[in-house]
Structures are given as structure tokens and as C-alpha cells.
Design an enzyme around this catalytic site. Structure first.
Site, PDB file in Angstrom:
ATOM      1  N   ASP A 146       0.864  -1.187   0.000  1.00  0.00           N
ATOM      2  CA  ASP A 146       0.000   0.000   0.000  1.00  0.00           C
ATOM      3  C   ASP A 146       0.901   1.238   0.000  1.00  0.00           C
ATOM      4  O   ASP A 146       2.134   1.103  -0.019  1.00  0.00           O
ATOM      5  CB  ASP A 146      -0.951  -0.010   1.216  1.00  0.00           C
ATOM      6  CG  ASP A 146      -2.307   0.611   0.879  1.00  0.00           C
ATOM      7  OD1 ASP A 146      -2.313   1.777   0.430  1.00  0.00           O
ATOM      8  OD2 ASP A 146      -3.350  -0.054   1.055  1.00  0.00           O
ATOM      9  N   HIS A 150      -3.064   3.288  -4.486  1.00  0.00           N
ATOM     10  CA  HIS A 150      -2.453   2.731  -3.264  1.00  0.00           C
ATOM     11  C   HIS A 150      -1.076   2.130  -3.550  1.00  0.00           C
ATOM     12  O   HIS A 150      -0.731   1.082  -3.025  1.00  0.00           O
ATOM     13  CB  HIS A 150      -3.362   1.647  -2.652  1.00  0.00           C
ATOM     14  CG  HIS A 150      -4.554   2.202  -1.924  1.00  0.00           C
ATOM     15  ND1 HIS A 150      -4.461   2.797  -0.692  1.00  0.00           N
ATOM     16  CD2 HIS A 150      -5.876   2.257  -2.264  1.00  0.00           C
ATOM     17  CE1 HIS A 150      -5.668   3.186  -0.291  1.00  0.00           C
ATOM     18  NE2 HIS A 150      -6.545   2.881  -1.230  1.00  0.00           N
ATOM     19  N   GLU A 173     -10.005   2.833  -4.959  1.00  0.00           N
ATOM     20  CA  GLU A 173      -9.682   4.228  -4.649  1.00  0.00           C
ATOM     21  C   GLU A 173      -8.544   4.794  -5.508  1.00  0.00           C
ATOM     22  O   GLU A 173      -7.630   5.415  -4.990  1.00  0.00           O
ATOM     23  CB  GLU A 173      -9.308   4.356  -3.161  1.00  0.00           C
ATOM     24  CG  GLU A 173     -10.428   3.906  -2.244  1.00  0.00           C
ATOM     25  CD  GLU A 173     -10.086   4.084  -0.762  1.00  0.00           C
ATOM     26  OE1 GLU A 173     -10.949   4.565  -0.022  1.00  0.00           O
ATOM     27  OE2 GLU A 173      -8.966   3.731  -0.341  1.00  0.00           O
TER      28      GLU A 173
HETATM   29  C1  TNX Z   1     -10.718   1.863   2.537  1.00  0.00           C
HETATM   30  S1  TNX Z   1     -11.446  -1.033   1.858  1.00  0.00           S
HETATM   31  C2  TNX Z   1      -9.656   1.215   1.950  1.00  0.00           C
HETATM   32  C3  TNX Z   1      -8.436   0.959   2.727  1.00  0.00           C
HETATM   33  C4  TNX Z   1      -8.509   1.584   4.086  1.00  0.00           C
HETATM   34  C5  TNX Z   1      -9.884   1.332   4.680  1.00  0.00           C
HETATM   35  C6  TNX Z   1     -10.054   1.816   6.071  1.00  0.00           C
HETATM   36  C7  TNX Z   1     -10.557  -0.566   0.680  1.00  0.00           C
HETATM   37  C8  TNX Z   1     -10.623  -1.376  -0.510  1.00  0.00           C
HETATM   38  N1  TNX Z   1      -9.778   0.569   0.758  1.00  0.00           N
HETATM   39  O1  TNX Z   1      -7.297   1.384   2.018  1.00  0.00           O
HETATM   40  O2  TNX Z   1      -7.507   1.059   4.900  1.00  0.00           O
HETATM   41  O3  TNX Z   1     -10.846   1.969   3.858  1.00  0.00           O
HETATM   42  O4  TNX Z   1     -11.277   1.406   6.630  1.00  0.00           O
END
Ligand code: TNX
Length: 528
Positions: free
Chosen positions: A187, A260, A324
């Protein structure tokens, strides 16, 4: 007169059916394990039973081949008429234990049931030759899981945990009859897997200069200035994979892309749109800096990395993240815009879809299947992708309706980084509120789906994102006992669920967790 103690049956997850009977089976010096078919997998399952008995009693059960239940012995017999590959029947009477299963996994789960039926103080993890008289209460159990995918996730990028803790995590997954460990290895805040071809990933990408203090939303923002990092060597990973195999747990590695991935770009800035320079991220949340989707080097790099990952993890699935990914830079990047033009894509969402589809093609060529978070729906799903639905259930429902397999891991039920009580004394968490009862109430059945699409919901998973869990003890506090609630959701039919009954069984099993040394949440539930 001496009162005989009443038998206790406190199995989590609750078996499909259990007939309680008086009396106990006791392991003796001359006890044996009789296997109807001796092969690698069956022997592996039998080894767990050997361990279970050896540590507390000092008795080492020999494994022999046979088909008859002998007195004082455990017969493990393959039974093709059992339909579920992970199902089993377990008959415990005073003289014999008989386990029937279609596959070794069924044997293994029957043995986990035996483990939970044994007295917590005799749990094998810490008892070494304590001379216990090991009694298993008599009963007849018929059991099988509701879902074939029963997972637990762990983020080791934001905070990492020693190899021993990873093994213990796998052990708890197995004890509760879950079968998947989703290992979030990369990440923005740290790259945690050794890749021989790209040494800078761990030399540079595995370390950050500091970590945000307090909640990442706080302003002003402060950092602790302490270097943080580390990674798992390929040798350690092989050791963990082998350990997981002995616990009938499959590991799904996650290598994040196209978002990420700042830890990669810190090491190899040429794989970004802007060229950098970058640093491994010291705070949480998301960043505009993502892999460039226009440059061929990006795909070459990812394919090389995945080739090494594939060699390490024998399971069918590789998770490629996909969540994301901000498109800010793609909109301005000449390489990305060129790619959109030459591939005749509509926009940056379709560029993300192009990215994931291309990686899927590569994985399929290596005989692997792709899993991605529900954002991979944007711009069109890759043809054979499995979707992990995290932003509630909507993405999962859409994907199942399109005929794709889905794993339900909604942040509305199974995000164990959310608060578990309303007490002001709770340690800082990311936010949210998911008490044990809410996790337990999750029913992965959706009226929005027809019977056929419903079949595409292959299971559920609890997620442990570790931004706010700096130590293994803290991680355990957030994870347990919510993990066990998730395990029961994954295993038993909804009609059998009963939260009060679950708590009463937890009340017994928590003594085992005490024995193992699990730092579980002991908050304001009525088990105390
Ligand atoms: C969203 S769940 C993210 C993570 C974070 C998390 C914290 C997801 C696919 N992405 O990168 O750690 O929320 O709750």
C-alpha cells in the site's frame, strides 16, 4: 457423592446439527489414528490431531491404515456420499471417535470441533506434556459450511506484524473453520514482500520516515519522526504458506494497483505519470500519485512482480486491489491520454478498466484468477474477475447480477477497524461503529438477487485495516471476538443464528483465547 461434571458443547461456529450424549471418550496411551486412505492431505489433517493430543498428554498417536474403528481409537474414513467437500460427520462415543468426510478438509474441520470440545486449559498451543487426562464429550455431529469462501484479511502495510503473529492469526482462522487469509501486502505506506527483480521495493518502498500522530483528519498534522518499516522475505513467506497449508488455509496475496502504490513510486518514480520524486506515505488516506496507465514499463513491472508472487502462493486467486484510484493525473498525463486514444476508451474510468483487464489476461495466462475491490466495476468488469464488495453491498449485487463471483466484505458489517463500543475509553480507531452484535447480524442473502445470481455470492470476509493498530496486541483487540462472529455468519444457515447462544459459547471459548494469550475485546457485553 462426587458429582460428574456436565458435558460442555461450546463450538464456534455452531455445527449444523449436534446430538449431545452422556459420557466421554478419553485418549489413552494405546490410542491410534486409523486413516482409511493414507495420502498427503489426509495425513496433514491427522497430524493436527496428533498435535492436539501430544502437547497436553505426552501421548503420540500413531497413524495407521485401516477401515475399522478400534477401541480407544479415532477412525478417519473417506465417505464419498458426503456432498460438501468441507463437510463431515463426527461420532464420539465412549470407545471410539469416528470421523467421516469427503475430503481431508472435512477431517480437519472435525478435528477443529474436537479441539473446541476439549477443555480450554488443555489447548495444545501452550500445554506441554501436562499429563492431562484428555476427555472429549460424547456426541453426534453432522456439519458443513454455508459458504465455500470464509475469509479474514490483514493489512500489513500500514503496520506490520512478526511472522509468529501471522501464524497465530492463521491458527485462529483455522480454529473457527475459516479457510482464506487475504494478505494485504502492499500500500502507499509500505511495500512488504521481497521481490528479487526489484530490490528497491524493499530497500526504499518498505520504509517510511515517520507516521502521523493521532487521527489523520486532525489539523494541524504531526508526525512522530520515527522510521517505520520492514518486509517479509520470500523465505519467510514460503514458511507462512506452508504453515497455512497445514491449517487448510489458502493465502490470497494482495498487490495493490493502480492506486495505493506510492511505496512503489518512491522506489521507481519512472512508473508514475509525473516522474516524482516521491516518499513512502506517512499519513493515511489516498493520494493522486498512482501508477501511470499509459507507459508500457508499468505493465512490464507489474507482470514481473506478479510472476514472483505467483511462484510463492499456490492458491488460485491473486488480489490486485483496484480500489480508490484517483484519476487526477491520468487526466493530464500525455501517456495516459494517448492510451485512451489508441485503445478507443471513453474516459479515465475505462482506462482503469483497461488496466485491470490487461492484468487479468496476464493472470489467466498463468492459470490464476483475479480478485479486485468493487471499484473494478468502473468502466466495465474484466471478463472473469471476482469482486470484493466493500462499499456496502451495492457493488457485489451489481457484479453478481452480471454473472461474476462475489465476496461480501461490506464496511457496514465486517470492518474490524471500526469502533466496537461507544465507550470513551476505546483506543483511537478510524471511525464507524460495528459492535459484535451488528457483525453477527450480517446475512449475506440479498433479495435483489435471483436464485442464480445469489449462487455467485461465494462467501464473506472480515477486514482488518491497520492504520490505527500499531501493535499486534492492538490488532488482536480490534479483531477478536468479531472474527468469530464473522466465522459463524460464514458457516451456519441464517435460521440457526442466535446471538445469545453465540455469546454463551464464546463465554466458554474465551478461556481458550486466554490460554492462547489472545488480547480480545472484553468490553460491555453481557458475557461478563
Ligand atoms: C478503505 S477497503 C480502503 C483501505 C482503508 C480502509 C479503512 C478498501 C478497498 N480501501 O485502504 O484502509 O478503507 O477502513
Amino acid at each position: 457423592m462426587k458429582k460428574t461434571k456436565e458435558n460442555v458443547y461450546a463450538v464456534i461456529p455452531l455445527p449444523v446439527s449436534i446430538k449431545k450424549m452422556p459420557g466421554n471418550f478419553t485418549f489413552k496411551k494405546k490410542s491410534k489414528i486409523i486413516l482409511s486412505i493414507i495420502d498427503n492431505k489426509n495425513t496433514l489433517a491427522a497430524f493436527f490431531l496428533v498435535e492436539l493430543v501430544k502437547n497436553p498428554t505426552g501421548i503420540v498417536l500413531p497413524i495407521i491404515q485401516g477401515n475399522k474403528a478400534l477401541t480407544n481409537s479415532v477412525l478417519m474414513s473417506i465417505d464419498e456420499s458426503i456432498t460438501n467437500p468441507e463437510g463431515y460427520t463426527l461420532t464420539i462415543n465412549k470407545k471410539t471417535i469416528v470421523i467421516k468426510a469427503k475430503t481431508a478438509a472435512g477431517f480437519f474441520y472435525a478435528i477443529q470441533t474436537i479441539r473446541q470440545l476439549l477443555p480450554p486449559e488443555a489447548d495444545p498451543i501452550l500445554s506441554h506434556y501436562d499429563n492431562f487426562s484428555l476427555n472429549v464429550p460424547c456426541c453426534e455431529i453432522i456439519d458443513e459450511p454455508r459458504f465455500r469462501y470464509r475469509g479474514m484479511h490483514l493489512d500489513v502495510s500500514r503496520h506490520m506484524f512478526p511472522v509468529e503473529y501471522i501464524k497465530r492469526y492463521i491458527d485462529m482462522i483455522a480454529l473457527h473453520k475459516m479457510n482464506i487469509f487475504h494478505w494485504h501486502l502492499t500500500d502507499d505506506q509500505g511495500w512488504r514482500i521481497e521481490i528479487k527483480k526489484y530490490p528497491k521495493l524493499t530497500e526504499i518502498g518498505a520504509f517510511r520516515k515517520g507516521t502521523v500522530i493521532g487521527h489523520a483528519f486532525n489539523r494541524p498534522i504531526y508526525f512522530d519522526g520515527k522510521a517505520y518499516g520492514g518486509f517479509y522475505s520470500q523465505k519467510e513467506i514460503q514458511e507462512i504458506v506452508l504453515y497455512a497449508k497445514s491449517r487448510f488455509v489458502t493465502i490470497i496475496p494482495e498487490i495493490e494497483m493502480p492506486g495505493h502504490s506510492l511505496s512503489v513510486l518512491a522506489a521507481y518514480p519512472e512508473l508514475s505519470c509525473t516522474g516524482g520524486p516521491f516518499e513512502v506515505r506517512q499519513t493515511w488516506g489516498i493520494t493522486d500519485n498512482v501508477f501511470c496507465a499509459g507507459k508500457e514499463e508499468t505493465f512490464k513491472f507489474i507482470e514481473d512482480v506478479l510472476s514472483e508472487v505467483i511462484e510463492l502462493f499456490p492458491g488460485k486467486y491473486i488480489h490486485i486491489g483496484g480500489d480508490e484510484c484517483l484519476k487526477t493525473q491520468w487526466k493530464q498525463c500525455p501517456f495516459c491520454q494517448k492510451r485512451i486514444e489508441t485503445e478507443k476508451l471513453k474516459d479515465e474510468k475505462e482506462l482503469q478498466s483497461y488496466f485491470i483487464k490487461r492484468i487479468e489476461k496476464f493472470l489467466i495466462s498463468k492459470n490464476k484468477s483475479l480478485i479486485g475491490w468493487d471499484e473494478i466495476l468502473e468502466g466495465g468488469l474484466a471478463p472473469e474477475a471476482t469482486v470484493m464488495s466493500w462499499r456496502g453491498k451495492a457493488g457485489g449485487i451489481e457484479a453478481a447480477n452480471q454473472g461474476h463471483d462475489v465476496i461480501m466484505t461490506p464496511n457496514t458489517y465486517v470492518y474490524f477497524d471500526y469502533y466496537q463500543s461507544e465507550s470513551y475509553n476505546e483506543p483511537l480507531a478510524i471511525g464507524g461503529y460495528l459492535p459484535l452484535e451488528k457483525v453477527y447480524s450480517f446475512n449475506p442473502y440479498f433479495i435483489e438477487l435471483g436464485a442464480e445470481a445469489q449462487e455467485h455470492i461465494i462467501g464473506i470476509q472480515g477486514n482488518v485495516w491497520t492504520e490505527y493498530m500499531p501493535t499486534a496486541q492492538h490488532m488482536e483487540y480490534m479483531t477478536y471476538p468479531r472474527m468469530f462472529a464473522a466465522a459463524e455468519v460464514a458457516w451456519i444457515p441464517t435460521s440457526k443464528k442466535d446471538f445469545k447462544d453465540f455469546l454463551s459459547r464464546f463465554n466458554v471459548q474465551k478461556l481458550r483465547y486466554d490460554k492462547i494469550g489472545i488480547n480480545y475485546f472484553k468490553g460491555n457485553y453481557f458475557w461478563q
